[in-house]
Enzyme design. Sequence first.
Site, PDB file in Angstrom:
ATOM      1  N   LYS A 109      21.960  47.476   7.565  1.00  0.00           N
ATOM      2  CA  LYS A 109      21.120  47.885   6.499  1.00  0.00           C
ATOM      3  C   LYS A 109      20.924  46.510   5.567  1.00  0.00           C
ATOM      4  O   LYS A 109      21.795  45.421   5.262  1.00  0.00           O
ATOM      5  CB  LYS A 109      22.165  48.719   5.219  1.00  0.00           C
ATOM      6  CG  LYS A 109      21.447  49.062   4.159  1.00  0.00           C
ATOM      7  CD  LYS A 109      22.206  49.919   3.217  1.00  0.00           C
ATOM      8  CE  LYS A 109      21.652  50.279   2.112  1.00  0.00           C
ATOM      9  NZ  LYS A 109      22.300  51.072   1.007  1.00  0.00           N
ATOM     10  N   ARG A 179      20.745  63.494   6.906  1.00  0.00           N
ATOM     11  CA  ARG A 179      20.499  63.906   5.697  1.00  0.00           C
ATOM     12  C   ARG A 179      19.981  65.181   5.299  1.00  0.00           C
ATOM     13  O   ARG A 179      19.236  65.653   6.283  1.00  0.00           O
ATOM     14  CB  ARG A 179      19.942  62.870   4.916  1.00  0.00           C
ATOM     15  CG  ARG A 179      20.120  61.459   4.971  1.00  0.00           C
ATOM     16  CD  ARG A 179      19.063  60.462   5.315  1.00  0.00           C
ATOM     17  NE  ARG A 179      19.440  59.143   5.803  1.00  0.00           N
ATOM     18  CZ  ARG A 179      19.768  58.298   4.944  1.00  0.00           C
ATOM     19  NH1 ARG A 179      19.743  58.153   3.639  1.00  0.00           N
ATOM     20  NH2 ARG A 179      20.260  57.079   5.715  1.00  0.00           N
ATOM     21  N   ASP A 248      17.897  62.940   0.086  1.00  0.00           N
ATOM     22  CA  ASP A 248      18.026  61.914   1.191  1.00  0.00           C
ATOM     23  C   ASP A 248      19.197  61.039   1.269  1.00  0.00           C
ATOM     24  O   ASP A 248      19.582  60.182   2.079  1.00  0.00           O
ATOM     25  CB  ASP A 248      16.829  61.068   1.150  1.00  0.00           C
ATOM     26  CG  ASP A 248      16.389  60.262  -0.115  1.00  0.00           C
ATOM     27  OD1 ASP A 248      16.312  60.886  -1.060  1.00  0.00           O
ATOM     28  OD2 ASP A 248      16.435  59.108  -0.339  1.00  0.00           O
TER      29      ASP A 248
HETATM   30  P1  AMP Z   1      17.519  54.588  -1.383  1.00  0.00           P
HETATM   31  O1  AMP Z   1      17.117  54.356  -2.809  1.00  0.00           O
HETATM   32  O2  AMP Z   1      18.393  53.562  -0.935  1.00  0.00           O
HETATM   33  O3  AMP Z   1      18.247  55.961  -1.180  1.00  0.00           O
HETATM   34  O4  AMP Z   1      16.059  54.465  -0.518  1.00  0.00           O
HETATM   35  C1  AMP Z   1      15.091  55.305  -0.651  1.00  0.00           C
HETATM   36  C2  AMP Z   1      14.109  55.028   0.200  1.00  0.00           C
HETATM   37  O5  AMP Z   1      13.630  53.870   0.037  1.00  0.00           O
HETATM   38  C3  AMP Z   1      14.612  54.813   1.875  1.00  0.00           C
HETATM   39  O6  AMP Z   1      13.539  55.447   2.625  1.00  0.00           O
HETATM   40  C4  AMP Z   1      14.547  53.462   1.914  1.00  0.00           C
HETATM   41  O7  AMP Z   1      14.767  53.084   3.351  1.00  0.00           O
HETATM   42  C5  AMP Z   1      13.600  52.847   1.226  1.00  0.00           C
HETATM   43  N1  AMP Z   1      13.852  51.579   0.564  1.00  0.00           N
HETATM   44  C6  AMP Z   1      14.713  51.152  -0.269  1.00  0.00           C
HETATM   45  N2  AMP Z   1      14.855  49.831  -0.435  1.00  0.00           N
HETATM   46  C7  AMP Z   1      13.868  49.338   0.604  1.00  0.00           C
HETATM   47  C8  AMP Z   1      13.444  48.046   0.757  1.00  0.00           C
HETATM   48  N3  AMP Z   1      14.056  46.991   0.108  1.00  0.00           N
HETATM   49  N4  AMP Z   1      12.496  47.811   1.867  1.00  0.00           N
HETATM   50  C9  AMP Z   1      12.176  49.051   2.575  1.00  0.00           C
HETATM   51  N5  AMP Z   1      12.623  50.280   2.124  1.00  0.00           N
HETATM   52  C10 AMP Z   1      13.331  50.529   1.216  1.00  0.00           C
HETATM   53 MG    MG Z   2      19.265  56.240   0.446  1.00  0.00          MG
END
Ligand code: AMP
Ligand code: MG
Length: 486
Positions: A109, A179, A248
């Site tokens: 990650k 998910r 998700d």
């Molecule tokens: P999360 O907030 O971790 O649940 O992420 C929600 C979505 O945003 C997922 O598709 C992640 O892969 C994407 N995402 C979150 N942070 C980043 C980042 N820094 N670069 C690319 N995608 C991101």
């Molecule tokens: Mg997430």
Amino acid sequence: MPMQFDNSFVQLPERFYVRQSPVPVSNPELIRVNHSLADLLGIDAAWLESDEGVNVIAGNKVPEGADPIATVYAGHQFGGWNPRLGDGRAILLGEVIGKDGERYDIQLKGSGLTPFSRSGDGRAPLGPVLREYLVSEAMAALGIPTSRSLAAVTSGEAVYREQKLAGGVLVRVAKSHIRIGTLQYFASVGDIEGLKLLVEHVIARHYTSESNAENPALALLRQVVHRQAALVARWQAAGFIHGVMNTDNMLLSGETIDFGPCAFMDAYDSAAVYSSIDHGGRYAYRNQPAIAHWNLACLAQTLVPLLADDEDSATAMAQDALGEFPDLFLEAYFDALRAKLGLTTAGEDDATLVQDFLDLLESNRCDFTLAFRRLGELTVGASEVEKLFDFPESFAPWLQRWRARCAQESLGDAQRHSCMISVNPAFIPRNHLVEDAIAQAYAGDFALFHRLNERLSNPFAFEPADAVLATPPRPDQVVQQTFCGT
Ligand code: AMP
Ligand code: MG
């Protein structure tokens, strides 16, 4: 081969993922390797700590047998539908079979851009990496189903958010990363064949007892409803607030995932919200069961086309399965709360006894964790925890009722004490300490991060030398908001 990969997700058709290697970082340095988890996974911890291992953790070297991919998913974020999310900053290297016979995903990650990165940079700042490491491992030590943290490195590269921050990469381990949003993606594009394949895959992986189910989609729905009810009950009993219960971020395996703006409560506050992005309090502590139910309704909806040929009976089946959630949750919740009160049998008025205790905690702003811990120690008299917390006078009538209720059981005081301290931790990842550990790490000092990690791996043993790690924050130390800082 240092990691014995056995990859099953890549056996699914190519529309489930995109082949994508992690993007190398300039100067990785090891922060920590989780030795006991490495051992469970059959990975040599000393190798992970070697130059080659560090390069694998950082995404600079793809290990033999890995087949790196970014997976596709969709999801409801804060109630709003997003048709395409996917691994935007994570790479699934592959799967290994642990010594327990279970299959585990090995995911990086913060590993760089993928076709799902949208406007993101694919990277993770050091702070969120450390928070996830600490909190996920603390959850595991508390016995709560969760993704795990195998290792973390700093990347040697800056990440730009509101400010310039050091970057990091985390190796996340989970029984799978599939998910509710993964199924939602296939349902939303009308890919019924994809849905079917995914249902089969998830049953084969997580619900083998259902492998001969007559109606696989229904069996899966029922099982996920069960596991999520049990999971959220455990969160409530631990005072854990997830913070971003988007669809998700809910795994079909029933493990906790996505430790963004999450936190454990200090003072009991049923309305507690820490996430800086949760303005309406959608994911407040007390809403978590209802939100899980809502998310499961989304899951049910995606499965409707598979449940039955005609929509009416399919919908009825889905509603039946979903209708089980409230009772399943309450049963698991009261089981957990009874155990926290040291009760081994179910009594008629237990729900009131529990609620009255929580109401007292709330009106007196008592520390949730220490109150339960102290309760367990009352029967044995003075204790170290007493120095950190004792019940105010206003608890006297309730304590009398509790003692009377305990007296109805055959358990002796000593036995009750040992039961209670085995379910009521002395140490939780207190938000102000997690924040301190992160701030110190940004300044180059990882000592508090390591110390917290070690202490939280054994949360039920009170260690007087670490009393400061069990102490609630002073008013000036209370963290008001937690930023997910993605
Ligand atoms: P999360 O907030 O971790 O649940 O992420 C929600 C979505 O945003 C997922 O598709 C992640 O892969 C994407 N995402 C979150 N942070 C980043 C980042 N820094 N670069 C690319 N995608 C991101
Ligand atoms: Mg997430």
